[in-house]
Motif scaffolding. Structure first.
Motif, PDB file in Angstrom:
ATOM      1  N   LEU A   9      -4.867  60.796  30.605  1.00 32.49           N
ATOM      2  CA  LEU A   9      -4.581  62.220  30.997  1.00 32.49           C
ATOM      3  C   LEU A   9      -4.953  62.784  32.246  1.00 32.49           C
ATOM      4  N   LEU A  10      -4.024  63.399  32.745  1.00 40.33           N
ATOM      5  CA  LEU A  10      -4.213  63.703  34.155  1.00 40.33           C
ATOM      6  C   LEU A  10      -3.750  65.165  34.538  1.00 40.33           C
ATOM      7  N   VAL A  11      -4.181  65.640  35.496  1.00 43.96           N
ATOM      8  CA  VAL A  11      -3.635  67.106  35.858  1.00 43.96           C
ATOM      9  C   VAL A  11      -3.162  67.170  37.350  1.00 43.96           C
ATOM     10  N   ALA A  12      -1.672  67.330  37.478  1.00 47.55           N
ATOM     11  CA  ALA A  12      -1.420  67.150  39.051  1.00 47.55           C
ATOM     12  C   ALA A  12      -1.031  68.760  39.521  1.00 47.55           C
ATOM     13  N   GLY A  13      -1.931  68.627  40.794  1.00 44.40           N
ATOM     14  CA  GLY A  13      -2.113  70.051  41.279  1.00 44.40           C
ATOM     15  C   GLY A  13      -0.846  70.307  42.145  1.00 44.40           C
ATOM     16  N   PRO A  14      -1.021  71.701  42.780  1.00 43.56           N
ATOM     17  CA  PRO A  14       0.306  71.893  43.347  1.00 43.56           C
ATOM     18  C   PRO A  14       0.409  71.392  44.829  1.00 43.56           C
ATOM     19  N   ASP A  15       1.543  70.610  44.935  1.00 43.11           N
ATOM     20  CA  ASP A  15       1.792  69.960  46.223  1.00 43.11           C
ATOM     21  C   ASP A  15       2.226  70.953  47.369  1.00 43.11           C
ATOM     22  N   ARG A  16       1.901  70.518  48.738  1.00 40.33           N
ATOM     23  CA  ARG A  16       2.529  71.254  49.719  1.00 40.33           C
ATOM     24  C   ARG A  16       3.709  70.665  50.034  1.00 40.33           C
ATOM     25  N   THR A  17       3.614  69.205  50.001  1.00 42.66           N
ATOM     26  CA  THR A  17       5.086  68.455  50.520  1.00 42.66           C
ATOM     27  C   THR A  17       5.312  67.158  49.280  1.00 42.66           C
ATOM     28  N   ALA A  18       6.174  66.565  49.404  1.00 44.41           N
ATOM     29  CA  ALA A  18       6.501  65.753  48.360  1.00 44.41           C
ATOM     30  C   ALA A  18       5.534  64.567  48.058  1.00 44.41           C
ATOM     31  N   HIS A  19       5.274  64.538  46.858  1.00 48.26           N
ATOM     32  CA  HIS A  19       4.185  63.503  46.258  1.00 48.26           C
ATOM     33  C   HIS A  19       5.139  62.176  45.866  1.00 48.26           C
ATOM     34  N   LEU A  20       4.579  61.083  46.483  1.00 47.66           N
ATOM     35  CA  LEU A  20       5.203  59.987  46.041  1.00 47.66           C
ATOM     36  C   LEU A  20       4.465  59.247  45.028  1.00 47.66           C
ATOM     37  N   SER A  21       5.117  59.262  43.848  1.00 47.36           N
ATOM     38  CA  SER A  21       4.468  58.644  42.681  1.00 47.36           C
ATOM     39  C   SER A  21       4.884  57.191  42.291  1.00 47.36           C
ATOM     40  N   ARG A  22       3.775  56.449  42.146  1.00 39.89           N
ATOM     41  CA  ARG A  22       4.008  54.978  42.033  1.00 39.89           C
ATOM     42  C   ARG A  22       3.579  54.760  40.649  1.00 39.89           C
ATOM     43  N   SER A  23       4.314  53.876  39.849  1.00 39.43           N
ATOM     44  CA  SER A  23       4.241  53.397  38.578  1.00 39.43           C
ATOM     45  C   SER A  23       4.378  51.884  38.406  1.00 39.43           C
ATOM     46  N   VAL A  24       3.733  51.537  37.382  1.00 33.21           N
ATOM     47  CA  VAL A  24       4.235  50.005  37.026  1.00 33.21           C
ATOM     48  C   VAL A  24       5.510  49.881  36.259  1.00 33.21           C
TER      49      VAL A  24
END
Length: 254
Positions: free
Chosen positions: A44-59
Protein backbone atom coordinates in the motif's frame (compact mmCIF):
# COMPACT_ATOMS: atom_id res chain seq x y z
CA UNK A 1 -3.16 -3.17 -19.85
CA UNK A 2 -4.98 -0.48 -17.89
CA UNK A 3 -8.61 0.10 -17.03
CA UNK A 4 -10.46 2.67 -14.98
CA UNK A 5 -13.97 3.56 -13.90
CA UNK A 6 -15.79 5.76 -11.39
CA UNK A 7 -15.52 5.26 -7.64
CA UNK A 8 -19.22 5.17 -6.73
CA UNK A 9 -18.86 6.49 -3.18
CA UNK A 10 -16.56 9.44 -3.91
CA UNK A 11 -17.80 12.06 -6.41
CA UNK A 12 -15.05 12.63 -8.94
CA UNK A 13 -13.04 9.67 -7.67
CA UNK A 14 -11.68 7.02 -10.03
CA UNK A 15 -10.92 3.33 -9.49
CA UNK A 16 -8.22 1.98 -11.75
CA UNK A 17 -6.29 -1.24 -12.26
CA UNK A 18 -3.33 -2.32 -14.36
CA UNK A 19 -0.91 -5.18 -14.91
CA UNK A 20 2.65 -4.31 -15.91
CA UNK A 21 4.20 -5.77 -19.03
CA UNK A 22 7.62 -4.78 -17.72
CA UNK A 23 8.66 -3.20 -21.01
CA UNK A 24 9.89 0.10 -19.63
CA UNK A 25 8.73 2.97 -17.42
CA UNK A 26 5.16 4.24 -17.66
CA UNK A 27 4.76 8.01 -17.91
CA UNK A 28 2.17 9.20 -15.38
CA UNK A 29 1.09 12.76 -16.12
CA UNK A 30 0.42 15.27 -13.34
CA UNK A 31 -3.26 15.87 -12.60
CA UNK A 32 -3.53 17.62 -9.23
CA UNK A 33 -4.72 14.39 -7.57
CA UNK A 34 -3.53 12.10 -4.79
CA UNK A 35 -3.89 8.31 -5.16
CA UNK A 36 -4.23 5.45 -2.71
CA UNK A 37 -2.39 2.53 -4.36
CA UNK A 38 -1.92 -1.17 -3.89
CA UNK A 39 0.89 -3.02 -5.68
CA UNK A 40 1.29 -6.79 -5.62
CA UNK A 41 5.02 -6.16 -5.10
CA UNK A 42 5.20 -2.99 -2.99
CA UNK A 43 1.99 -3.10 -0.96
CA UNK A 44 0.00 0.00 0.00
CA UNK A 45 1.33 3.38 -1.09
CA UNK A 46 0.23 6.98 -1.40
CA UNK A 47 1.07 8.86 -4.60
CA UNK A 48 1.39 12.55 -3.93
CA UNK A 49 0.59 15.30 -6.43
CA UNK A 50 3.25 15.52 -9.14
CA UNK A 51 4.48 18.75 -10.67
CA UNK A 52 5.85 16.94 -13.72
CA UNK A 53 5.43 13.48 -15.19
CA UNK A 54 6.36 10.58 -12.92
CA UNK A 55 8.08 7.60 -14.55
CA UNK A 56 6.63 4.51 -12.87
CA UNK A 57 8.72 1.35 -13.07
CA UNK A 58 7.23 -2.08 -12.42
CA UNK A 59 8.30 -5.69 -12.84
CA UNK A 60 6.55 -7.90 -15.41
CA UNK A 61 3.20 -9.11 -14.10
CA UNK A 62 3.05 -6.64 -11.22
CA UNK A 63 -0.57 -5.83 -10.47
CA UNK A 64 -1.76 -2.40 -9.41
CA UNK A 65 -5.11 -1.26 -8.04
CA UNK A 66 -5.66 2.41 -7.30
CA UNK A 67 -8.13 4.95 -6.03
CA UNK A 68 -7.58 8.39 -7.53
CA UNK A 69 -9.04 11.12 -5.35
CA UNK A 70 -10.27 14.32 -7.03
CA UNK A 71 -8.17 17.47 -6.60
CA UNK A 72 -8.39 18.87 -3.07
CA UNK A 73 -9.79 15.67 -1.49
CA UNK A 74 -6.60 13.78 -0.63
CA UNK A 75 -5.55 15.81 2.44
CA UNK A 76 -8.83 15.00 4.23
CA UNK A 77 -8.32 11.28 3.53
CA UNK A 78 -4.63 10.98 4.32
CA UNK A 79 -4.50 13.49 7.16
CA UNK A 80 -1.55 15.51 5.88
CA UNK A 81 -1.23 18.62 3.70
CA UNK A 82 -0.80 17.82 0.02
CA UNK A 83 2.49 19.70 -0.24
CA UNK A 84 4.08 17.24 2.22
CA UNK A 85 3.47 14.51 -0.36
CA UNK A 86 4.35 16.48 -3.49
CA UNK A 87 6.39 14.47 -6.03
CA UNK A 88 6.59 11.52 -3.61
CA UNK A 89 5.44 7.89 -3.32
CA UNK A 90 5.06 7.10 0.38
CA UNK A 91 4.24 3.82 2.17
CA UNK A 92 0.77 4.18 3.67
CA UNK A 93 2.12 2.95 7.01
CA UNK A 94 4.20 6.13 7.27
CA UNK A 95 0.96 8.14 7.41
CA UNK A 96 -1.56 5.85 9.10
CA UNK A 97 0.49 3.60 11.36
CA UNK A 98 -1.60 0.76 12.79
CA UNK A 99 -4.60 1.63 10.63
CA UNK A 100 -2.47 0.89 7.58
CA UNK A 101 -1.44 -2.47 9.02
CA UNK A 102 -5.09 -3.42 9.46
CA UNK A 103 -5.78 -2.50 5.83
CA UNK A 104 -2.73 -4.50 4.69
CA UNK A 105 -4.20 -7.59 6.35
CA UNK A 106 -7.61 -7.05 4.75
CA UNK A 107 -6.13 -6.47 1.29
CA UNK A 108 -3.92 -9.57 1.59
CA UNK A 109 -6.97 -11.68 2.46
CA UNK A 110 -8.94 -10.32 -0.47
CA UNK A 111 -6.00 -10.79 -2.84
CA UNK A 112 -5.71 -14.41 -1.77
CA UNK A 113 -9.40 -15.01 -2.35
CA UNK A 114 -9.23 -13.42 -5.79
CA UNK A 115 -6.00 -15.05 -6.95
CA UNK A 116 -7.73 -17.43 -9.33
CA UNK A 117 -9.63 -14.67 -11.09
CA UNK A 118 -6.56 -13.47 -13.00
CA UNK A 119 -5.74 -16.95 -14.32
CA UNK A 120 -7.57 -16.26 -17.56
CA UNK A 121 -10.51 -18.60 -16.99
CA UNK A 122 -12.89 -15.65 -17.06
CA UNK A 123 -11.39 -14.34 -20.31
CA UNK A 124 -10.16 -10.83 -21.10
CA UNK A 125 -6.88 -9.15 -20.26
CA UNK A 126 -5.12 -9.42 -16.88
CA UNK A 127 -5.90 -5.74 -16.25
CA UNK A 128 -9.57 -6.36 -17.00
CA UNK A 129 -9.55 -9.30 -14.60
CA UNK A 130 -7.87 -7.22 -11.92
CA UNK A 131 -10.46 -4.52 -12.39
CA UNK A 132 -13.32 -7.01 -12.18
CA UNK A 133 -12.13 -8.08 -8.76
CA UNK A 134 -14.12 -5.50 -6.80
CA UNK A 135 -12.64 -6.53 -3.47
CA UNK A 136 -9.39 -4.57 -3.34
CA UNK A 137 -10.73 -1.51 -5.16
CA UNK A 138 -13.81 -1.56 -2.94
CA UNK A 139 -11.67 -1.87 0.18
CA UNK A 140 -9.57 1.13 -0.78
CA UNK A 141 -12.69 3.15 -1.45
CA UNK A 142 -14.41 1.99 1.74
CA UNK A 143 -11.48 3.02 3.93
CA UNK A 144 -10.94 6.33 2.11
CA UNK A 145 -14.64 7.18 2.37
CA UNK A 146 -14.71 6.41 6.10
CA UNK A 147 -11.73 8.69 6.72
CA UNK A 148 -13.24 11.37 4.51
CA UNK A 149 -16.46 11.31 6.53
CA UNK A 150 -14.56 11.34 9.83
CA UNK A 151 -12.75 14.47 8.65
CA UNK A 152 -16.06 16.17 7.87
CA UNK A 153 -15.63 15.83 4.13
CA UNK A 154 -13.18 17.55 1.80
CA UNK A 155 -12.55 21.25 2.05
CA UNK A 156 -15.16 22.73 -0.35
CA UNK A 157 -12.61 25.30 -1.46
CA UNK A 158 -10.65 22.58 -3.26
CA UNK A 159 -13.52 21.59 -5.51
CA UNK A 160 -14.44 25.22 -6.24
CA UNK A 161 -10.90 26.27 -7.14
CA UNK A 162 -10.18 23.17 -9.24
CA UNK A 163 -13.47 23.53 -11.14
CA UNK A 164 -12.87 27.17 -11.99
CA UNK A 165 -9.26 26.61 -13.08
CA UNK A 166 -10.22 23.51 -15.09
CA UNK A 167 -12.80 25.63 -16.91
CA UNK A 168 -10.06 28.07 -17.92
CA UNK A 169 -10.59 30.86 -15.36
CA UNK A 170 -7.55 32.93 -14.47
CA UNK A 171 -6.01 32.68 -11.03
CA UNK A 172 -7.06 36.26 -10.27
CA UNK A 173 -10.66 35.59 -11.30
CA UNK A 174 -10.70 32.36 -9.31
CA UNK A 175 -9.40 34.11 -6.20
CA UNK A 176 -12.09 36.77 -6.53
CA UNK A 177 -14.83 34.16 -6.98
CA UNK A 178 -13.86 32.21 -3.86
CA UNK A 179 -13.34 35.37 -1.83
CA UNK A 180 -9.62 35.05 -1.13
CA UNK A 181 -6.65 37.27 -1.76
CA UNK A 182 -3.79 36.03 -3.93
CA UNK A 183 -1.55 35.04 -0.99
CA UNK A 184 -4.34 33.27 0.87
CA UNK A 185 -5.33 31.34 -2.26
CA UNK A 186 -1.72 30.31 -2.84
CA UNK A 187 -1.34 29.11 0.75
CA UNK A 188 -4.62 27.17 0.73
CA UNK A 189 -3.83 25.69 -2.69
CA UNK A 190 -0.50 24.31 -1.47
CA UNK A 191 -2.30 22.56 1.38
CA UNK A 192 -5.07 21.18 -0.86
CA UNK A 193 -3.29 20.44 -4.15
CA UNK A 194 0.40 20.38 -3.29
CA UNK A 195 1.27 23.50 -5.27
CA UNK A 196 0.01 26.99 -5.98
CA UNK A 197 -2.95 27.81 -8.22
CA UNK A 198 -0.77 28.82 -11.17
CA UNK A 199 0.87 25.41 -11.29
CA UNK A 200 -2.50 23.68 -10.89
CA UNK A 201 -3.95 25.84 -13.69
CA UNK A 202 -1.08 24.83 -16.02
CA UNK A 203 -1.57 21.16 -15.24
CA UNK A 204 -5.35 21.26 -15.71
CA UNK A 205 -4.97 23.21 -18.96
CA UNK A 206 -2.56 20.59 -20.26
CA UNK A 207 -5.02 17.81 -19.37
CA UNK A 208 -7.80 19.71 -21.15
CA UNK A 209 -5.61 20.18 -24.23
CA UNK A 210 -4.63 16.51 -24.36
CA UNK A 211 -8.26 15.45 -24.04
CA UNK A 212 -9.13 17.65 -27.02
CA UNK A 213 -6.18 16.38 -29.05
CA UNK A 214 -6.99 12.77 -28.14
CA UNK A 215 -10.50 13.30 -29.51
CA UNK A 216 -9.01 14.26 -32.88
CA UNK A 217 -8.88 18.06 -32.68
CA UNK A 218 -5.86 19.44 -34.60
CA UNK A 219 -3.15 20.80 -32.31
CA UNK A 220 -3.38 24.34 -33.68
CA UNK A 221 -7.09 24.37 -32.82
CA UNK A 222 -6.41 22.73 -29.46
CA UNK A 223 -4.01 25.54 -28.59
CA UNK A 224 -6.66 28.17 -29.28
CA UNK A 225 -9.44 26.31 -27.46
CA UNK A 226 -7.33 25.58 -24.38
CA UNK A 227 -6.04 29.13 -24.04
CA UNK A 228 -2.46 28.86 -25.31
CA UNK A 229 -0.94 31.68 -27.34
CA UNK A 230 -0.26 29.32 -30.24
CA UNK A 231 0.72 25.73 -31.01
CA UNK A 232 4.36 26.39 -30.13
CA UNK A 233 3.27 27.58 -26.69
CA UNK A 234 1.20 24.42 -26.25
CA UNK A 235 4.15 22.24 -27.21
CA UNK A 236 6.52 24.02 -24.81
CA UNK A 237 4.09 23.73 -21.90
CA UNK A 238 3.41 20.04 -22.49
CA UNK A 239 7.12 19.29 -22.77
CA UNK A 240 7.80 21.09 -19.48
CA UNK A 241 5.05 19.24 -17.61
CA UNK A 242 5.04 15.85 -19.35
CA UNK A 243 8.66 15.59 -20.47
CA UNK A 244 7.71 14.92 -24.10
CA UNK A 245 5.85 16.87 -26.82
CA UNK A 246 2.10 16.37 -27.20
CA UNK A 247 2.49 14.22 -30.31
CA UNK A 248 4.23 11.56 -28.15
CA UNK A 249 1.22 11.37 -25.85
CA UNK A 250 -1.47 10.91 -28.48
CA UNK A 251 -2.73 7.54 -29.76
CA UNK A 252 -1.26 6.54 -33.14
CA UNK A 253 -3.27 7.61 -36.17
CA UNK A 254 -5.52 4.90 -37.58
Amino acid sequence: MYREGPAPGIPGGVRWASVSRGDGPVRVLPDGCLDLLWSSRSGLLVAGPDRTAHLSRSVPGERWVGLRLPPGTGPAVFGVPADELRDRRVPLADLWGRAAADLVDRVAAEDGRGAGVTSGRAGGSPAASAFRRPSIAALLEEVALARLRAAGGPDPLGRAVAARLAAGATVAATAAEVGLGARALHRRSRLLFGYGPKTLARILRMRRALDLAGAGTPLAEVAALAGYADQAHLTREVKELAGVPPTRLLPPAA
